[in-house]
Design a protein around this motif. Sequence first.
Motif, short mmCIF file in Angstrom:
data_model
loop_
_atom_site.label_atom_id
_atom_site.label_comp_id
_atom_site.label_asym_id
_atom_site.label_seq_id
_atom_site.Cartn_x
_atom_site.Cartn_y
_atom_site.Cartn_z
N VAL A 1 35.32 25.41 -17.33
CA VAL A 1 36.52 26.14 -17.74
C VAL A 1 37.56 25.20 -18.34
CG1 VAL A 1 38.42 27.60 -16.91
CG2 VAL A 1 36.10 27.92 -16.01
N ASN A 2 37.80 24.09 -17.69
CA ASN A 2 38.80 23.14 -18.17
C ASN A 2 38.41 22.52 -19.51
OD1 ASN A 2 40.29 23.57 -15.84
ND2 ASN A 2 39.33 21.88 -14.74
N ASP A 3 37.11 22.30 -19.69
CA ASP A 3 36.66 21.71 -20.96
C ASP A 3 36.92 22.65 -22.13
OD1 ASP A 3 35.19 19.61 -22.49
OD2 ASP A 3 33.78 21.26 -22.79
N LEU A 4 36.70 23.94 -21.93
CA LEU A 4 36.95 24.90 -23.01
C LEU A 4 38.44 24.97 -23.35
CD1 LEU A 4 34.54 27.84 -22.07
CD2 LEU A 4 34.31 26.19 -23.93
N ARG A 5 39.28 24.90 -22.33
CA ARG A 5 40.72 24.89 -22.58
C ARG A 5 41.14 23.64 -23.33
NH1 ARG A 5 42.80 26.76 -16.53
NH2 ARG A 5 41.99 28.91 -16.62
N GLU A 6 40.58 22.52 -22.91
CA GLU A 6 40.90 21.26 -23.58
C GLU A 6 40.37 21.26 -25.02
OE1 GLU A 6 40.33 16.43 -22.81
OE2 GLU A 6 39.51 17.92 -21.42
N LEU A 7 39.20 21.81 -25.22
CA LEU A 7 38.62 21.89 -26.56
C LEU A 7 39.48 22.76 -27.47
CD1 LEU A 7 36.40 21.38 -28.63
CD2 LEU A 7 35.07 23.23 -27.56
N GLU A 8 39.96 23.85 -26.96
CA GLU A 8 40.83 24.72 -27.76
C GLU A 8 42.10 23.98 -28.19
OE1 GLU A 8 42.75 29.23 -27.53
OE2 GLU A 8 41.82 28.31 -25.77
N ARG A 9 42.66 23.19 -27.29
CA ARG A 9 43.86 22.42 -27.61
C ARG A 9 43.55 21.33 -28.63
NH1 ARG A 9 44.91 21.38 -22.93
NH2 ARG A 9 44.05 19.29 -22.71
N GLU A 10 42.39 20.70 -28.50
CA GLU A 10 42.01 19.63 -29.43
C GLU A 10 41.72 20.18 -30.83
OE1 GLU A 10 38.80 17.56 -27.64
OE2 GLU A 10 40.01 16.73 -26.01
N VAL A 11 41.20 21.39 -30.90
CA VAL A 11 40.97 22.00 -32.22
C VAL A 11 42.29 22.17 -32.96
CG1 VAL A 11 40.26 24.13 -33.37
CG2 VAL A 11 38.81 23.14 -31.61
N LEU A 12 43.31 22.60 -32.25
CA LEU A 12 44.63 22.73 -32.87
C LEU A 12 45.19 21.38 -33.29
CD1 LEU A 12 46.22 25.40 -30.47
CD2 LEU A 12 45.20 25.76 -32.73
N GLN A 13 44.94 20.35 -32.49
CA GLN A 13 45.42 19.01 -32.83
C GLN A 13 44.75 18.48 -34.09
OE1 GLN A 13 44.74 16.66 -29.30
NE2 GLN A 13 46.45 17.56 -28.17
N VAL A 14 43.45 18.71 -34.23
CA VAL A 14 42.76 18.26 -35.44
C VAL A 14 43.26 19.02 -36.66
CG1 VAL A 14 40.50 18.13 -36.58
CG2 VAL A 14 40.72 17.51 -34.18
N GLY A 15 43.51 20.31 -36.50
CA GLY A 15 44.07 21.08 -37.61
C GLY A 15 45.45 20.57 -38.02
N GLU A 16 46.27 20.23 -37.04
CA GLU A 16 47.58 19.66 -37.35
C GLU A 16 47.45 18.29 -38.01
OE1 GLU A 16 49.68 19.57 -33.69
OE2 GLU A 16 49.96 21.76 -33.58
#
Length: 235
Positions: A144-159
């Motif tokens: 669960v935590n990995d999916l949340r972290e992955l979602e946050r990292e996707v936004l960081q790469v987009g930024e």
Amino acid sequence: MAREECKALLDALNKATACYHHLVLTVGSSADSQNLREELQKTRQKAQELAVAARAQLTAALRDRGLGAEERAEFERLWVAFSGCLDLLEADMRRALALGTAFPLHAPRRPLVHTGVTGGAGGIAARALSVRSLRHEAERDFDVNDLRELEREVLQVGEMIHDMEMKVNVPRWTVQARQAAGAELLSSAGASSVGGVSTEGRRRPCDLSKALAATVFSAVLLVAVALAVCVAKLS
């Protein structure tokens, strides 16, 4: 020196991105496991670290007004390659997020292979698993935590991609390649020659033998035709 460092970082980023792409393709398959998810996490974090370092090096170089024309052209080519690599990384991270959400590790799954065994085995399994280990709970939290972290990292790469486009304006269609199309194939073909003997040099004996065989065959054919004419006249 800065250019060599950028090339080294970009080469490492390409390898990490390719490895991540290969791992993402197995999410949700029979090879999916927590070890795979952990490897995905480590690989994408390593790729992001390399991307941050490469972006800093390339941005500093391209914003240097004292950079020569040839050096600038080389850094612009590296910048375009870096941008494409980052786009692929973002796409694979989004794919991993979608697949990880669709195929959670510890949720009940529909079996892919039906064994034909039915009945009340659920109660026996529930009693056998009534005492859960701390390791099992940690695995569930990791998913669960990995999916949340992955979602946050996707936004960081987009930024990061958006920030790159705002700081450095290098249109991809204005960057010219150093080599002509297919140059890699020609170089590999040239390297395959052994002992400095070219392909044409190896083909010459074969071509001469073919020409000789064709000449002999033509002579035999002419003799056969002449004999056939003579036989026809005598008859």
